[in-house]
Design a protein around this motif. Structure first.
Motif, PDB file in Angstrom:
ATOM      1  N   VAL A  54       0.838  -1.197   0.000  1.00 29.86           N
ATOM      2  CA  VAL A  54       0.000   0.000   0.000  1.00 29.86           C
ATOM      3  C   VAL A  54       0.878   1.255   0.000  1.00 29.86           C
ATOM      4  O   VAL A  54       0.604   2.225  -0.720  1.00 29.86           O
ATOM      5  N   CYS A  58       2.237   1.914  -3.454  1.00 27.31           N
ATOM      6  CA  CYS A  58       1.218   2.520  -4.317  1.00 27.31           C
ATOM      7  C   CYS A  58       1.019   3.994  -3.994  1.00 27.31           C
ATOM      8  O   CYS A  58       0.961   4.845  -4.900  1.00 27.31           O
ATOM      9  N   TYR A  94      -1.217  -3.014  -6.469  1.00 30.95           N
ATOM     10  CA  TYR A  94      -2.499  -3.094  -5.778  1.00 30.95           C
ATOM     11  C   TYR A  94      -3.073  -4.511  -5.881  1.00 30.95           C
ATOM     12  O   TYR A  94      -3.566  -5.061  -4.886  1.00 30.95           O
ATOM     13  N   LEU A 104      -6.184  -0.367   1.999  1.00 26.29           N
ATOM     14  CA  LEU A 104      -6.155  -0.934   0.647  1.00 26.29           C
ATOM     15  C   LEU A 104      -7.367  -0.476  -0.157  1.00 26.29           C
ATOM     16  O   LEU A 104      -7.236  -0.108  -1.334  1.00 26.29           O
ATOM     17  N   LEU A 163      -7.222   2.968  -1.782  1.00 26.26           N
ATOM     18  CA  LEU A 163      -6.422   3.168  -2.993  1.00 26.26           C
ATOM     19  C   LEU A 163      -7.276   3.159  -4.260  1.00 26.26           C
ATOM     20  O   LEU A 163      -6.891   3.748  -5.279  1.00 26.26           O
ATOM     21  N   GLU A 164      -8.411   2.488  -4.224  1.00 26.21           N
ATOM     22  CA  GLU A 164      -9.213   2.310  -5.439  1.00 26.21           C
ATOM     23  C   GLU A 164      -9.598   3.633  -6.095  1.00 26.21           C
ATOM     24  O   GLU A 164      -9.387   3.810  -7.301  1.00 26.21           O
TER      25      GLU A 164
END
Length: 242
Positions: free
Chosen positions: A150, A153, A187, A229, A232-233
């Motif tokens: 994570v 990213c 991811y 997590l 992040l989308e």
């Protein structure tokens, strides 16, 4: 005849104590810079004891040349150039924390082009450790792997364009157009590791000997990294839209 005696009193002179010049308080960036130097020093010492090759710009924190100050070996003590197996194992176990901490400091200094390389450097160590672990320890290491992915990213997305290599000024490691696909790859890997973590956690809970306090704490940490997590989308979709 009257004799008069005159007594002269001398007042001692005192030297005034100089007022110390107030020093300006350090800024947050200066404190972070000092912390960064100490983390790099710790990394250098631990990597040397663990037998890892020091590198300058291959993704690991820049290791400084540190003279090891071992005590004089006795007849049954290991050589200064050969730390004990127990100490070597301890260094290997804790190196990921040091490397991730190095990345966190770089991220706090708004240097995502450098922080993502530190996070990447911790992944092979965490992967190797989790593959050999079992029970709740395995779940913990997998959760830390997800957290590290994570961070990779987030650092790449924080670059806001081309991701610089860092080996020389202006050298591009990842062009801006390739950043979304690169982040999506990490991811996807993080989601896979999270599934393995949840499975390992469920297996650990069913085993005898797991402490309730440790299970409860790890459960909370797994939930926390799951939320990170999921966060992040939208950032990935936004980057793909640009």
């Amino acid at each position: 005849t009257t004799t008069t005696t005159t007594t002269t009193t001398t007042t001692p002179t005192t030297t005034p104590t100089p007022t110390p010049t107030p020093t300006a308080p350090r800024s947050d960036d200066e404190d972070l810079g000092i912390a960064l130097e100490n983390v790099e020093l710790a990394y250098s010492v631990m990597a040397s004891c663990a037998g890892l090759e020091e590198t300058d710009d291959s993704g690991q924190p820049p290791a400084k040349k540190v003279k090891m100050e071992h005590p004089a070996p006795s007849s049954d003590a290991p050589s200064p150039d050969a730390p004990s197996p127990e100490y070597k194992r301890w260094c290997l176990e804790h190196l990921p924390r040091v490397i991730v901490g190095h990345g966190d400091l770089l991220q706090s200094l708004s240097l995502p082009h450098k922080s993502y390389r530190s996070y990447l450097a911790a992944l092979p160590l965490l992967t190797a450790m989790s593959s050999e672990a079992s029970g709740l320890e395995k779940a913990t290491l997998l959760r830390r792997t997800v957290d590290c992915l994570v961070c990779v990213c987030e650092s790449l997305l924080d670059c806001g364009g081309d991701v610089l290599d860092g080996s020389a000024p202006g050298v591009v490691a990842i062009p801006s157009g390739d950043v979304p696909a690169t982040v999506l790859g990490y991811y996807t890997e993080a989601r896979k590791r999270l599934q393995e973590c949840i499975y390992a956690f469920g297996s650990a809970v069913s085993e005898k000997g797991a402490k309730d306090a440790d299970v409860k704490e790890e459960k909370g940490m797994v939930c926390q990294v799951s939320v990170l997590l999921m966060g992040l989308e939208p950032r990935i979709r936004e980057a793909e839209g640009r």
